[in-house]
Write an enzyme that holds these catalytic residues in place. Sequence first.
Site, PDB file in Angstrom:
ATOM      1  N   CYS A  72     -36.231 -34.739 -41.187  1.00  0.00           N
ATOM      2  CA  CYS A  72     -35.906 -34.933 -39.563  1.00  0.00           C
ATOM      3  C   CYS A  72     -36.606 -36.222 -38.943  1.00  0.00           C
ATOM      4  O   CYS A  72     -35.769 -36.668 -38.025  1.00  0.00           O
ATOM      5  CB  CYS A  72     -36.293 -33.781 -38.896  1.00  0.00           C
ATOM      6  SG  CYS A  72     -37.916 -33.214 -38.849  1.00  0.00           S
ATOM      7  N   HIS A  75     -40.810 -30.520 -35.581  1.00  0.00           N
ATOM      8  CA  HIS A  75     -39.452 -31.012 -35.956  1.00  0.00           C
ATOM      9  C   HIS A  75     -38.821 -31.906 -35.053  1.00  0.00           C
ATOM     10  O   HIS A  75     -39.350 -32.098 -33.792  1.00  0.00           O
ATOM     11  CB  HIS A  75     -38.546 -30.004 -35.540  1.00  0.00           C
ATOM     12  CG  HIS A  75     -37.007 -30.072 -36.045  1.00  0.00           C
ATOM     13  ND1 HIS A  75     -36.663 -30.583 -37.322  1.00  0.00           N
ATOM     14  CD2 HIS A  75     -36.020 -29.833 -35.472  1.00  0.00           C
ATOM     15  CE1 HIS A  75     -35.267 -30.653 -37.338  1.00  0.00           C
ATOM     16  NE2 HIS A  75     -34.842 -30.165 -36.162  1.00  0.00           N
TER      17      HIS A  75
END
Length: 487
Positions: A113, A435
């Site tokens: 990510c 994230h």
Amino acid sequence: MLKVCVKWQKEVFSNVEIDTSQPPYVFKCQLYDLTGVPPERQKIMVKGGLLKDESDWSTLGVKQGQRLMMMGTADEIVKAPEKGPVFVEDLPEDEQVVALGHSAGLFNLGNTCYMNSTLQCLHSVPELKSALSKYSQSGRSNDVDHSSHMLTVATCELFNDLDKSVKPVAPMQFWMLLRKKYPQFGQLHNGSFMQQDAEECWTQLLYSLSLSLRSPNTRYENPDTVKGLFGIDIISRVHCQESGEESSETESIYSLKCHISQEVNHLHEGLKHGLKSELEKASPALGRSAIYLKESRINGLPRYLTIQFVRFFWKRESNQKAKILRKVDYPLELDVYDFCSEDLRKKLEAPRQKLRDEEGKKLGLKSSEKSSDSKDTDVKMSEAEGSSSNGTEESSVATSQDRVASDTGKEPQLTGVYDLVAVLTHKGRSADSGHYVAWVKQESGKWIEYDDDNPIPQREEDITKLSGGGDWHMAYICMYKARVVDM
């Protein structure tokens, strides 16, 4: 999550993970990394048939430890096949919305990510895409190393795939070349790729692109494209109060740092702290080490201003990386005039006056009313940092001060005023996990949240709420686009 064995030719790969929440194409990308066989050439036998990209894992009956057989020929690097034209009216209704509203998302290939969010932010810079396209057409120059050249070409191809695809794209070839160029992004923990720092990925990618795109042998206008787009010229005064010694330094950087402390509540304050620092070095006058104060100013502005919030630091007592969760507000419109050197301020005066006049006309004011007190207006522009640009139209493509002439023969000039166009956020309290997500402003003015392969429309008023203070997404990198005027 399942682990299977895959037999390919004479080799057997044990404990290959299948993330059943992801489509089979992601599994094929994993096998590409292991075998070098491109996904489109792979034939994987499942229940007497072939595994298809659109298959549903829940109906395939694949079990833990099962042996799968794969056939296919490996190549060192295979370009993705050219796709035929896709007409919007031929797409399903849900894909029509995606095709008309924004570019595609990117599959997460296993803690990637950080890379996906970096790519989505940089993909939003049309001048960078144009330079990459011209580089790809002109070919590699002799003074560019092979790994930087291949990574630059892969970036161009991936950006093209994002533009023409209505479905999520798997950035497998780019990721493979990124790890080859920068091995730290290939670190493993318990057999899985580790989460990495998005800012490091951003910096390293721009460095590689700068090596390729600044070559004088390539056939495009600007021989130093990356510096022209993102480079910030800094001039610093280094002063020792104890000895009275003073010197000046100049450097070019790709981002400003917003340092975060108990006194910092707003980006403006963090930037101010970031332009001042103390350093210890040898003093010729004193014959020993002494403390020097370094005060910096911006002496040259870019078309796209990148700002990093310094949220991660090394905690000595626990010997680990930690994250600062403190809320730091940032504006949709940023005026950096206060951070500029005297020389640059003088260059900005005329363009800023022109900008005031243009914005005054849009508000129904006469030029004389808008420009009656230049200094007072500058103060008002600085105070307006927290407000939205309200869709202010840019008079032309932004260019670096005194660097590039436009096609019309006029020279668009920077004003020191910037509009927010991308935010890269980090969610989670741990610096080594969490994230990353990209929030990108489209040409239409709409904002899209790129959460890996899932693009989600967002409201502009919610973008500045990503300022930290809890467990929600918080800004780690902000990218602003210069507002310019034709002189």
